[in-house]
Motif scaffolding. Sequence first.
Motif, PDB file in Angstrom:
ATOM      1  N   PHE A 103      32.800  46.488  42.017  1.00 37.27           N
ATOM      2  CA  PHE A 103      33.757  46.270  41.176  1.00 37.27           C
ATOM      3  C   PHE A 103      33.520  45.736  39.722  1.00 37.27           C
ATOM      4  CE2 PHE A 103      36.303  46.734  45.176  1.00 37.27           C
ATOM      5  CZ  PHE A 103      37.350  47.640  44.777  1.00 37.27           C
ATOM      6  N   GLY A 104      32.395  45.097  39.774  1.00 37.48           N
ATOM      7  CA  GLY A 104      32.113  44.089  38.583  1.00 37.48           C
ATOM      8  C   GLY A 104      31.162  45.249  37.703  1.00 37.48           C
ATOM      9  N   LEU A 105      30.756  46.338  37.961  1.00 37.40           N
ATOM     10  CA  LEU A 105      29.968  47.081  36.977  1.00 37.40           C
ATOM     11  C   LEU A 105      30.519  47.867  35.896  1.00 37.40           C
ATOM     12  CD1 LEU A 105      27.722  48.968  39.632  1.00 37.40           C
ATOM     13  CD2 LEU A 105      26.965  47.251  38.097  1.00 37.40           C
ATOM     14  N   ALA A 106      31.677  48.294  35.897  1.00 38.51           N
ATOM     15  CA  ALA A 106      32.271  49.108  34.968  1.00 38.51           C
ATOM     16  C   ALA A 106      32.440  48.524  33.505  1.00 38.51           C
ATOM     17  CB  ALA A 106      33.790  49.674  35.706  1.00 38.51           C
ATOM     18  N   LEU A 107      33.044  47.469  33.340  1.00 39.06           N
ATOM     19  CA  LEU A 107      33.479  46.897  32.143  1.00 39.06           C
ATOM     20  C   LEU A 107      31.798  46.258  31.642  1.00 39.06           C
ATOM     21  CD1 LEU A 107      35.270  46.089  30.015  1.00 39.06           C
ATOM     22  CD2 LEU A 107      35.554  43.895  30.819  1.00 39.06           C
ATOM     23  N   CYS A 167      32.932  54.640  33.992  1.00 37.30           N
ATOM     24  CA  CYS A 167      34.132  53.763  33.315  1.00 37.30           C
ATOM     25  C   CYS A 167      35.367  53.856  34.110  1.00 37.30           C
ATOM     26  CB  CYS A 167      34.210  54.198  31.686  1.00 37.30           C
ATOM     27  SG  CYS A 167      32.908  53.829  30.663  1.00 37.30           S
ATOM     28  N   LEU A 168      35.408  54.973  34.913  1.00 36.65           N
ATOM     29  CA  LEU A 168      36.733  55.234  35.699  1.00 36.65           C
ATOM     30  C   LEU A 168      37.197  54.009  36.588  1.00 36.65           C
ATOM     31  CD1 LEU A 168      36.729  59.016  36.954  1.00 36.65           C
ATOM     32  CD2 LEU A 168      38.236  57.794  35.366  1.00 36.65           C
ATOM     33  N   GLY A 169      35.853  53.354  36.746  1.00 37.06           N
ATOM     34  CA  GLY A 169      36.155  52.003  37.695  1.00 37.06           C
ATOM     35  C   GLY A 169      37.072  51.006  37.051  1.00 37.06           C
ATOM     36  N   LEU A 170      37.240  51.193  35.700  1.00 37.03           N
ATOM     37  CA  LEU A 170      38.109  50.290  35.029  1.00 37.03           C
ATOM     38  C   LEU A 170      39.758  50.640  35.275  1.00 37.03           C
ATOM     39  CD1 LEU A 170      36.683  50.153  31.424  1.00 37.03           C
ATOM     40  CD2 LEU A 170      36.693  48.122  33.063  1.00 37.03           C
TER      41      LEU A 170
END
Length: 280
Positions: free
Chosen positions: A152-156, A116-119
């Motif tokens: 980049f598209g994994l988090a949300l 979730c930090l990717g957000l």
Amino acid sequence: MTQRSWFGTALHALLWTWAIIVAIPLLFILGLSLSRGTAASDRLLYVLPADPTFDNYPRAFDFMAEFVVALPRVFLNSAVATGATVLGALTLATLAAYAFATIPFPGRKVAFLTVCLGLTVPTSIMVVPEFITVRALGISGRPSLILPYIAFGLALPTLILTVFFRAIAPALLDAARVDGAGRLRTLWSIVLPISRPALGTCALFLFLTFWNEFPLALTLIRETGQATLPLAIASTRSRAGTPYEVVAAVIVMASIPVLVAFALGQRQLIAGLTQGGVKE
């Protein structure tokens, strides 16, 4: 009027004001694409061209083919990059979310928070690290763009699907296990059919995000023939005397897939944001 009525009226006024603000640049681009580009009467934001014409749309194909890259090729590049990103990111996010939601393992919460930090990380500040990583691994061509897109598209999607999967009644999963279904079988036969609204929401989000993505494409795509739509449109700025009404026609055509995707996925989007799955 009651306080609630005043609040409702103010809210509607705010929404209409916001809709008008959003609509102005859209009408500007549409009007410019229908403009002849020379008439003085066309200069009022091009919203209402005095003598509208559709000639700019066929001209757009010739202009892009001569000075940038053929427009059908650009559309194909964007479709391949975006489609592969949606498929890859949604598959990985589904598997990760299913594990986070249903499989207890050491460090599960830490791993989930790490994803979730990717957000919190903007794409723009990761351009240089991504460029260095891709070059160090020797990746080139479309994979050099698709793989970072998937990352980049994994988090949300992982966050949305994890919350959605946790809301599914445990009794359904227990019944599947009693019938002898393994974890993947349960995911395929029970969880995914229930989760269609959430999956549709995530797919639409990924499509809208990466169809228009520019910073990574500008940095990682080195060959003109592999340019995506935003990159090809930006390339027209370097030409002197650029016919902006033709570029506007390209922008309008590039927006059509986004509008179609949103129109087709609108119900799934609303359902995915409001439905909490099957609860006990």
